[in-house]
Write an enzyme that holds these catalytic residues in place. Sequence first.
Site, PDB file in Angstrom:
ATOM      1  N   LYS A 179       0.819  -1.218   0.000  1.00  0.00           N
ATOM      2  CA  LYS A 179       0.000   0.000   0.000  1.00  0.00           C
ATOM      3  C   LYS A 179       0.857   1.274   0.000  1.00  0.00           C
ATOM      4  O   LYS A 179       0.388   2.341  -0.380  1.00  0.00           O
ATOM      5  CB  LYS A 179      -0.969  -0.006   1.182  1.00  0.00           C
ATOM      6  CG  LYS A 179      -0.294  -0.189   2.545  1.00  0.00           C
ATOM      7  CD  LYS A 179      -0.246   1.044   3.357  1.00  0.00           C
ATOM      8  CE  LYS A 179       0.680   0.940   4.531  1.00  0.00           C
ATOM      9  NZ  LYS A 179       0.607   2.006   5.478  1.00  0.00           N
ATOM     10  N   THR A 224      -4.119   5.033   4.307  1.00  0.00           N
ATOM     11  CA  THR A 224      -2.836   5.588   3.843  1.00  0.00           C
ATOM     12  C   THR A 224      -3.016   6.544   2.676  1.00  0.00           C
ATOM     13  O   THR A 224      -2.254   7.507   2.541  1.00  0.00           O
ATOM     14  CB  THR A 224      -1.899   4.438   3.399  1.00  0.00           C
ATOM     15  OG1 THR A 224      -1.938   3.444   4.395  1.00  0.00           O
ATOM     16  CG2 THR A 224      -0.492   4.915   3.223  1.00  0.00           C
TER      17      THR A 224
END
Length: 329
Positions: free
Chosen positions: A187, A244
């Site tokens: 990610k 994120t």
Amino acid sequence: MDVTVVGSGSWGSAFSRLLQRRGHRVQVLTMTTAEADELNRRHENPHFLPGVALPPEVRFVAMDEAELGASELVVYAVPTQAVRAVARWVGPRRAPGSLQLSLAKGVELGTLERPSQAIREETGDSAAVLSGPNHAEEVARDMPSATVVASADDEVAARLQAAIMCETFRVYTNSDVLGVEFCGAAKNPIAVAVGMSDGLGFGDNSRAALITRSLAEVTRLGLAMGGRFETFAGLAGIGDLIATCTSRHSRNRRAGELLAQGVSPADLEATVGQVVEGVPTARALHDLAARLGLELPVTEQVYAVLEGHSTAAETVQRLMGREAKREHQ
Ligand SMILES: NC(=O)c1ccc[n+]([C@@H]2O[C@H](COP(=O)([O-])OP(=O)(O)OC[C@H]3O[C@@H](n4cnc5c(N)ncnc54)[C@H](O)[C@@H]3O)[C@@H](O)[C@H]2O)c1
């Protein structure tokens, strides 16, 4: 439980606070005596976690002076590229049978291994992993968060769940160590891509498209490596990707914004002031995809910018100009 946390950065500090409040005796290992002295005096980590009071019961100890013999759990809270060296140091010092838990999110350059693999190689013992949408800045302020602890051994996962879970930090167990750990790594380059999109002034449509198509590529690579599909649809997968890619706390997203503004890749970490895991991980994933013969369109564009092969603006043309496709292959 007696716990040693190696790494006194943002996550090491926040996680130690959580463990102490959960009733454990916690020592946090720093790289220098001066750092340990300062943190023991201030009960705050002004560089990595400013504004958060750390309980005085959390003791900071320099690695040179630390003993691990009484620790029932060793937690790795250092950047991925430092995990192997730390595990090599921990190996001969830890108590036989003590648990190990990796918080690191990345892939090791060169070996292309996950942190738990490096720990196993260096200590001869397995490590559980913890990953999810968990910004240190929010966990340290007791904002409700959830996470995943993964171990191939269900009993170990259950012990760690019981040891960590509290009213502000909900822990789910999972036996898919590879999937959970790989999600946490993959990610970060995606967040850099989203940061570049934000930095170029694009909006919600662009961000949502990037997140969703990136999840498809992360899932493709993760499944090829042996991860389970449900993991990618869970907290460690889409959950962490959302956090994120949309958060003001994310330094990977911030790094992408800086790249879009023309900051050179070499200056990124110094400008952000902390480790930017997405940078080495984009390089490692580029090598991993090549080894497996898989396409990672978004990660590859981040890699191209980091290597100085293209600018953030050029990556948009490349992604939007790809050949027409079915959504699901
Ligand atoms: N910050 C977060 O919100 C967060 C959340 C989940 C996971 N993580 C992951 O946790 C890991 C640590 O991240 P962080 O945010 O705490 O990083 P950070 O940059 O805030 O701190 C890293 C710490 O590791 C220490 N360190 C570096 N090399 C070391 C070595 N060889 N030996 C001992 N200590 C060493 C540094 O001194 C520093 O204290 C990363 O893999 C990150 O992806 C971070």
